[in-house]
Scaffold this motif. Structure first.
Motif, PDB file in Angstrom:
ATOM      1  N   ASP A  18       0.837  -1.203   0.000  1.00  0.00           N
ATOM      2  CA  ASP A  18       0.000   0.000   0.000  1.00  0.00           C
ATOM      3  C   ASP A  18       0.873   1.256   0.000  1.00  0.00           C
ATOM      4  N   THR A  20       0.318   4.978   0.501  1.00  0.00           N
ATOM      5  CA  THR A  20      -0.765   5.796   1.037  1.00  0.00           C
ATOM      6  C   THR A  20      -0.332   7.249   1.172  1.00  0.00           C
ATOM      7  N   ILE A 101      -3.328   4.729  -2.553  1.00  0.00           N
ATOM      8  CA  ILE A 101      -4.390   5.147  -1.645  1.00  0.00           C
ATOM      9  C   ILE A 101      -4.221   6.613  -1.270  1.00  0.00           C
ATOM     10  N   ASN A 109     -11.330   7.516   2.111  1.00  0.00           N
ATOM     11  CA  ASN A 109     -10.211   7.177   1.235  1.00  0.00           C
ATOM     12  C   ASN A 109     -10.661   6.895  -0.186  1.00  0.00           C
ATOM     13  N   ILE A 111      -9.002   4.443  -3.487  1.00  0.00           N
ATOM     14  CA  ILE A 111      -8.007   3.396  -3.692  1.00  0.00           C
ATOM     15  C   ILE A 111      -8.014   2.941  -5.145  1.00  0.00           C
ATOM     16  N   SER A 226      -8.176   6.400   9.965  1.00  0.00           N
ATOM     17  CA  SER A 226      -8.133   5.847   8.609  1.00  0.00           C
ATOM     18  C   SER A 226      -9.086   4.659   8.519  1.00  0.00           C
ATOM     19  N   VAL A 228      -9.091   2.577   5.942  1.00  0.00           N
ATOM     20  CA  VAL A 228      -8.575   1.700   4.889  1.00  0.00           C
ATOM     21  C   VAL A 228      -8.746   0.219   5.238  1.00  0.00           C
TER      22      VAL A 228
END
Length: 280
Positions: A18, A20, A101, A109, A111, A226, A228
């Motif tokens: 990831d 981010t 992300i 978020n 993605i 977050s 995520v």
């Protein structure tokens, strides 16, 4: 009080790195937003769910694929460090999968996923035990997920994300689908499924059986950092709780509590507590 015993779990799914960017606000289409902070962490819906399940206290193995590269070795070690069996993670010809992300201060978020080696996931040589629950997602080829309908003798759960048209045989076979409210709207075939958990973010979650809502619970109020990995933590918790024999309401409340805990941490693989500690 629900029993603390959790079943063995096999997770069939994606493994990503990831990338981010924490930004002041999410960009609109065609817009550039400055002031972001970049982090590089382990991710992928499959790996996130496997690690969440291990941290919740279940014996877990991962079935997936990574690239034969530095990132792939990092992801394998990350699984092992979390207590997840990685013997069924193959080295693919493509690079390890990557997710791009952006996340805002409220935890919302966006993605984009570059599938990479996740396209090489295979069930060749993999067998599932009768008492082993299986959890899959749709960041890997649909034909692999569809094969689970006949390959899994026990409990089969599918997190139908991202939303992709589902084969009728899979809809009929799966014991539990898990989706968010947007995915549920995009997948009308889920009205035929025997049991579907639908998440509504901070508003909690509902359970539907053959298209009829039978249960709805709120989510605990927390300060979100977050979101995520919250859905992945929810998926792991709900699957384990139901397979361990918890009642539907206790299982759904506990899964919401696990998801709420996850949003209070950065990254997709939160440091969760044993599942029993989230019991209502």
């Amino acid at each position: 009080m629900p029993s603390p015993a959790l079943p063995p779990l096999a997770v069939v799914g994606s493994i990503n790195v990831d990338l981010t960017a924490a930004v002041p606000r999410l960009p609109a289409a065609g817009e550039t937003v400055l002031g972001g902070t970049l982090t590089r962490q382990p991710g992928g819906k499959g790996a996130n769910q496997a690690i969440a399940a291990a941290r919740l206290g279940a014996p877990v193995r991962m079935i997936g694929a990574v690239g034969d590269d530095g990132d792939g070795q990092w992801m394998l070690q990350n699984l092992r460090d979390a207590g997840v069996g990685a013997g069924d993670v193959w080295l693919g010809d493509a690079a390890t999968g990557t997710a791009l992300i952006t996340v805002d201060p409220g935890g919302e978020n966006q993605i984009a996923v570059c599938q990479g080696a996740n396209a090489d996931v295979s069930l060749d040589g993999v067998a599932f035990a009768d008492d082993e629950a299986v959890l899959a997602q749709l960041e890997i080829p649909m034909d692999v997920v569809a094969r689970l309908a006949s390959a899994v003798p026990g409990f089969l759960a599918v997190n139908a994300a991202p939303a992709v048209r589902l084969p009728a045989a899979l809809v009929e076979r799966v014991d539990l689908f898990i989706v968010n409210e947007t995915e549920y709207e995009l997948l009308p075939e889920l009205a035929q499924a025997r049991r579907v958990a639908v998440t509504y973010g901070s508003a909690g979650a509902a359970l539907r059986e053959h298209g009829v809502e039978v249960l709805r619970v709120p989510a605990p109020r927390v300060h979100a950092i977050s979101a995520v990995g919250a859905g992945d933590a929810f998926c792991a918790a709900l699957t384990l709780a139901l397979c361990a024999g918890w009642g539907a309401e206790d299982a759904l409340r506990a899964a919401c509590a696990v998801g709420a805990d996850a949003v209070t941490h950065l990254g997709a693989q939160s440091p969760l507590r044993p599942l029993q500690s989230y019991a209502p």
